[in-house]
Design an enzyme around this catalytic site. Structure first.
Site, mmCIF file in Angstrom:
data_model
loop_
_atom_site.group_PDB
_atom_site.id
_atom_site.type_symbol
_atom_site.label_atom_id
_atom_site.label_comp_id
_atom_site.label_asym_id
_atom_site.label_seq_id
_atom_site.Cartn_x
_atom_site.Cartn_y
_atom_site.Cartn_z
ATOM 1 N N LYS A 1 0.849 -1.193 0.000
ATOM 2 C CA LYS A 1 0.000 0.000 0.000
ATOM 3 C C LYS A 1 0.885 1.243 0.000
ATOM 4 C CE LYS A 1 -3.315 -2.523 2.864
ATOM 5 N NZ LYS A 1 -4.021 -2.576 4.176
ATOM 6 N N ASP B 1 5.297 -3.495 10.999
ATOM 7 C CA ASP B 1 3.899 -3.172 10.723
ATOM 8 C C ASP B 1 3.110 -3.027 12.024
ATOM 9 O OD1 ASP B 1 4.207 -5.908 11.256
ATOM 10 O OD2 ASP B 1 2.675 -6.529 9.801
#
Length: 270
Positions: A15, A118
């Site tokens: 992304k 993340d």
């Protein structure tokens, strides 16, 4: 005005988003991600797909002042990511790691360098949106559940297979169970094999979240808010809301918690 380009390279999806210096990570307005996109992470392995991605971004955006990223897909993915824009060779690339310092937040992880970047980015992103005792849930390929207190301490968390992995494991490792297909939402016990698999996997995820709420309460860190991100975020949020539990906790989905965390960290390190 400066422009910053952000990447979140996960095991399944890559992304990206671009933000301007006049915007802030704490802003929840809907059009915050005016320049953004998502593709399969495996696209980085293809020279053709990398060229298409780089060309699209370079034609869509002006040259950024800095590029920041989180990557859990391995060093090869990092190398290929950083090769995307040779025409911007003077732009600094900044990588957020699991042990990257961030003012106001500290992890109690035994070895912060082993904390997934993340998860750390999502924790930072969630912290920019609220300062209460919060569960940060990333419901993607894996489901991660992390607790951050109002005091800024990350108390650790859990990692479990995501919904698709749970369902796929049943198909792969049993002789007669098919790969389940999600249909209309059904609550309670499944009355078909398909519904039994879907409902069972959902129940395992919701049960883990409820258990996390109980553990947090036992630690005298009762959760006031849950942020859920990832491809299965809406499924889990809707399930919890329909169950009506816990009715005293705000349950919200937020697209791009990892990107938001990378952004907030970048601003602290410019």
């Amino acid at each position: 005005m400066s422009l910053y380009l952000l990447f979140d390279v996960g095991n399944t999806r890559l992304k990206w988003a671009a933000v301007e210096s006049t915007q802030y990570p704490s802003d929840q307005q809907k059009k915050l991600w005016a320049y953004s996109g998502s593709i399969g992470s495996k696209s980085l392995q293809s020279a053709e797909h990398r060229a298409e991605l780089a060309d699209y971004i370079a034609r869509t955006l002006p040259k950024p002042n800095a590029i920041a990223f989180s990557c859990v897909a391995g060093q090869e993915a990092i190398d290929k990511l950083q090769s995307l824009f040779p025409q911007w060779e003077d732009v600094e690339w900044m990588q957020l790691l699991g042990n990257s310092p961030f003012d106001g937040i500290r992890s109690l992880y035994q070895d912060p360098s082993k904390l997934g970047s993340d998860r750390w980015a999502a924790i930072i992103g969630g912290r920019t949106l609220s300062k209460t005792n919060t569960l940060i849930i990333n419901a993607g390929t894996a489901t991660t559940i992390d607790l951050i207190g109002s005091n800024g301490l990350h108390y650790g968390g859990w990692i479990l297979p995501g919904l698709s992995l749970m369902q796929k494991s049943l198909e792969t490792n049993t002789a007669q169970l098919p790969l389940a297909v999600r249909g209309e939402t059904h609550h309670g016990f499944g009355l078909s094999t398909n519904d039994a698999i879907i409902g069972g996997c959902d129940a395992a995820q919701i049960g883990a979240i409820q258990y996390a709420l109980n553990v947090a309460k036992e630690m005298n860190q009762p959760v006031e808010r849950i942020w859920i991100d990832g491809g299965n975020a809406k499924i889990l949020a809707n399930e919890m809301r329909q169950l009506g539990k816990p009715n005293s906790i705000s349950i919200e989905t937020s697209e791009g918690l990892v990107l938001r965390g990378v952004w907030a960290w970048l601003l602290k390190n410019l």
